[in-house]
Design an enzyme around this catalytic site. Structure first.
Site, short mmCIF file in Angstrom:
data_model
loop_
_atom_site.label_atom_id
_atom_site.label_comp_id
_atom_site.label_asym_id
_atom_site.label_seq_id
_atom_site.Cartn_x
_atom_site.Cartn_y
_atom_site.Cartn_z
N CYS A 116 58.61 -39.42 -62.33
CA CYS A 116 57.35 -38.69 -62.11
C CYS A 116 57.22 -38.09 -60.71
O CYS A 116 56.40 -37.21 -60.48
CB CYS A 116 56.16 -39.62 -62.36
N HIS A 255 50.05 -37.13 -59.64
CA HIS A 255 50.74 -37.35 -60.91
C HIS A 255 49.70 -37.89 -61.89
O HIS A 255 48.89 -38.76 -61.56
CB HIS A 255 51.87 -38.36 -60.73
N ASN A 285 50.79 -37.84 -69.83
CA ASN A 285 51.73 -38.01 -68.73
C ASN A 285 53.01 -37.23 -69.06
O ASN A 285 53.72 -37.57 -69.99
CB ASN A 285 52.01 -39.51 -68.58
O1 UT7 Z 1 54.14 -42.36 -65.01
C1 UT7 Z 1 54.25 -43.45 -64.15
C2 UT7 Z 1 54.54 -44.70 -64.84
N1 UT7 Z 1 53.54 -45.14 -65.78
C3 UT7 Z 1 52.35 -45.64 -65.38
O2 UT7 Z 1 51.98 -45.57 -64.23
C4 UT7 Z 1 51.53 -46.35 -66.43
C5 UT7 Z 1 50.72 -47.42 -65.78
N2 UT7 Z 1 50.02 -48.28 -66.72
C6 UT7 Z 1 48.94 -47.88 -67.44
O3 UT7 Z 1 48.51 -46.75 -67.37
C7 UT7 Z 1 48.24 -48.92 -68.28
O4 UT7 Z 1 48.77 -50.19 -67.98
C8 UT7 Z 1 48.36 -48.67 -69.82
C9 UT7 Z 1 47.54 -47.48 -70.22
C10 UT7 Z 1 49.81 -48.44 -70.19
C11 UT7 Z 1 47.84 -49.88 -70.59
O5 UT7 Z 1 46.50 -50.18 -70.21
P1 UT7 Z 1 46.09 -51.67 -69.83
O6 UT7 Z 1 44.64 -51.63 -69.57
O7 UT7 Z 1 47.00 -52.11 -68.71
O8 UT7 Z 1 46.36 -52.44 -71.17
P2 UT7 Z 1 47.35 -53.67 -71.44
O9 UT7 Z 1 48.77 -53.19 -71.44
O10 UT7 Z 1 47.00 -54.80 -70.54
O11 UT7 Z 1 46.94 -54.02 -72.91
C12 UT7 Z 1 45.63 -54.48 -73.23
C13 UT7 Z 1 45.53 -54.64 -74.73
C14 UT7 Z 1 46.68 -55.43 -75.34
O12 UT7 Z 1 46.16 -56.22 -76.38
P3 UT7 Z 1 45.88 -57.78 -76.14
O13 UT7 Z 1 47.22 -58.36 -75.80
O14 UT7 Z 1 44.89 -57.85 -75.02
O15 UT7 Z 1 45.33 -58.20 -77.46
C15 UT7 Z 1 47.57 -54.38 -75.92
O16 UT7 Z 1 48.32 -54.84 -77.03
O17 UT7 Z 1 45.56 -53.36 -75.37
C16 UT7 Z 1 46.56 -53.34 -76.39
N3 UT7 Z 1 47.09 -52.02 -76.52
C17 UT7 Z 1 46.55 -51.08 -77.32
N4 UT7 Z 1 45.49 -51.11 -78.15
C18 UT7 Z 1 45.20 -49.99 -78.82
C19 UT7 Z 1 48.15 -51.46 -75.87
N5 UT7 Z 1 48.31 -50.19 -76.25
C20 UT7 Z 1 47.33 -49.93 -77.15
C21 UT7 Z 1 46.97 -48.80 -77.88
N6 UT7 Z 1 45.90 -48.87 -78.71
N7 UT7 Z 1 47.64 -47.62 -77.79
#
Ligand code: UT7
Length: 328
Positions: A116, A255, A285
């Site tokens: 990125c 980004h 992204n």
């Molecule tokens: O480009 C540079 C590199 N990338 C980044 O910088 C990405 C950085 N990270 C993020 O933007 C965020 O961490 C995400 C958007 C990827 C995820 O958001 P989060 O608030 O950190 O969610 P999480 O991974 O902690 O997941 C929370 C919950 C989980 O369920 P449980 O375990 O709490 O029951 C996931 O399974 O959300 C669930 N989950 C979803 N639910 C519905 C994960 N993806 C989804 C989804 N739809 N698409």
């Protein structure tokens, strides 16, 4: 070759594939909701390239527009850099394919792989060649077809990414231009986001395909924490040498990974959220292409005026990061 101290962006262009994939469309593919995606990321839709459309095709279209914007011909360019993690193939470099597609001369052309942060690294490299007098004008293109390395059965990643390209022509300017550059990397955290197979460590085999190792693997929550800290630090490191404070920056072009990352980073450095340019709700992204397309659209929308000081700030796989201050 002419010796010049000031180097700036003298032309910009973008290319976004026509196909739009909305959050509602994704609800039919994986167990997700529009509400989850919007509240957790800020993304509403993303563009998806055609099957027969590769990264070099999108890069060439963006490059042609940037050349037209700069009122230059392909033969006026002395160097082509393409930032991408989704090259058409391992080699030839996508930049060489672009050279041929746009009809440039037999000038140096190479790719950089810094995820990125690629657009910012590309601008930084091109700037050195121009300010040292080696070359006069360079094309820096950031282009990605992330849909080709996305696991469409993994809801934790497939809702995030999109395809597109942005391009900038760099050349000598009389006033302003690139004022400061700050780049960095941390290889210790390389496992947080990667594409494990297809390289020399794990060449493509039936087993690697079965294991879905040719798709992006990401530890989202860990990356999130690094992203907030690193983007805030990079902004400070790029502005400090110029004696600039947060309020002196007219617009930040970051980004576009997640609106929550950007708001948290802004809070950390005391920057008001309305100074952050956002377009991720339309495109998701797009890795290196995100900050490039954001810059193009900020200019198109009149958000950047002559004399403004803007900050490009990116973070990504590697880990890598970079920030650049430009006086427009
Ligand atoms: O480009 C540079 C590199 N990338 C980044 O910088 C990405 C950085 N990270 C993020 O933007 C965020 O961490 C995400 C958007 C990827 C995820 O958001 P989060 O608030 O950190 O969610 P999480 O991974 O902690 O997941 C929370 C919950 C989980 O369920 P449980 O375990 O709490 O029951 C996931 O399974 O959300 C669930 N989950 C979803 N639910 C519905 C994960 N993806 C989804 C989804 N739809 N698409």
């Amino acid at each position: 070759m002419c010796e010049t101290a000031k180097v700036g962006i003298i032309g910009l262009g973008k290319y976004l594939p026509k196909k739009i994939l909305t959050n509602k469309d994704l609800e039919k593919i994986v167990d997700t909701t529009d509400e989850w995606i919007v509240t957790r990321t800020g993304i509403r839709q993303r563009r998806i390239a055609r099957e027969d459309e590769a990264t070099s095709d999108m890069a060439a279209e963006a490059a042609k527009k940037a050349l037209a914007d700069a009122k230059l011909k392909p033969e006026d360019i002395d160097l082509i850099i393409v930032a991408t993690i989704t090259p058409d193939m391992f080699f030839p470099a996508t930049a060489c394919l672009v050279q041929e597609k746009i009809g440039a001369r037999q000038i140096p052309a190479f790719d950089i792989s810094v995820a990125c942060s690629g657009f910012i690294y590309g601008l930084a490299i091109a700037k050195q060649f121009i300010s040292s007098g080696v070359y006069k004008r360079a094309l820096v293109i950031a282009a990605e077809k992330l849909s080709s390395i996305t696991d469409w059965s993994d809801r934790s990643t497939c809702v995030l990414f999109g395809d597109g390209a942005g391009a900038a022509v760099l050349g000598p300017v009389e006033r302003g231009g690139i004022l400061s550059i700050y780049l960095g990397a941390d290889g210790k955290q390389g496992d947080l986001i990667k594409l494990p197979a297809g390289g020399s460590r794990i060449p493509a085999t039936a087993k690697s395909i079965e294991g879905k190792l040719h798709f992006i693997k990401m530890n989202g929550s860990e990356l999130f924490k690094h992203a907030v800290r690193i983007m805030a630090d990079a902004a400070l490191e790029a502005t400090r040498p110029l004696g600039l404070k947060a309020e002196d920056v007219h617009l930040v072009i970051p980004h576009q990974a997640n609106v929550r990352i950007l708001n948290a980073a802004a809070k950390r450095i005391g920057l008001s959220e309305d100074k952050i340019y956002l377009n991720l709700e339309k495109y998701g992204n797009m890795s290196a292409a995100s900050s490039a397309v954001a810059l193009v659209e900020a200019v198109e929308e009149g958000r950047i005026r002559k004399g403004d000081k803007i900050l490009l700030d990116a973070f990504g796989g590697g880990l890598t990061w970079g920030a650049i201050v430009i006086e427009w």
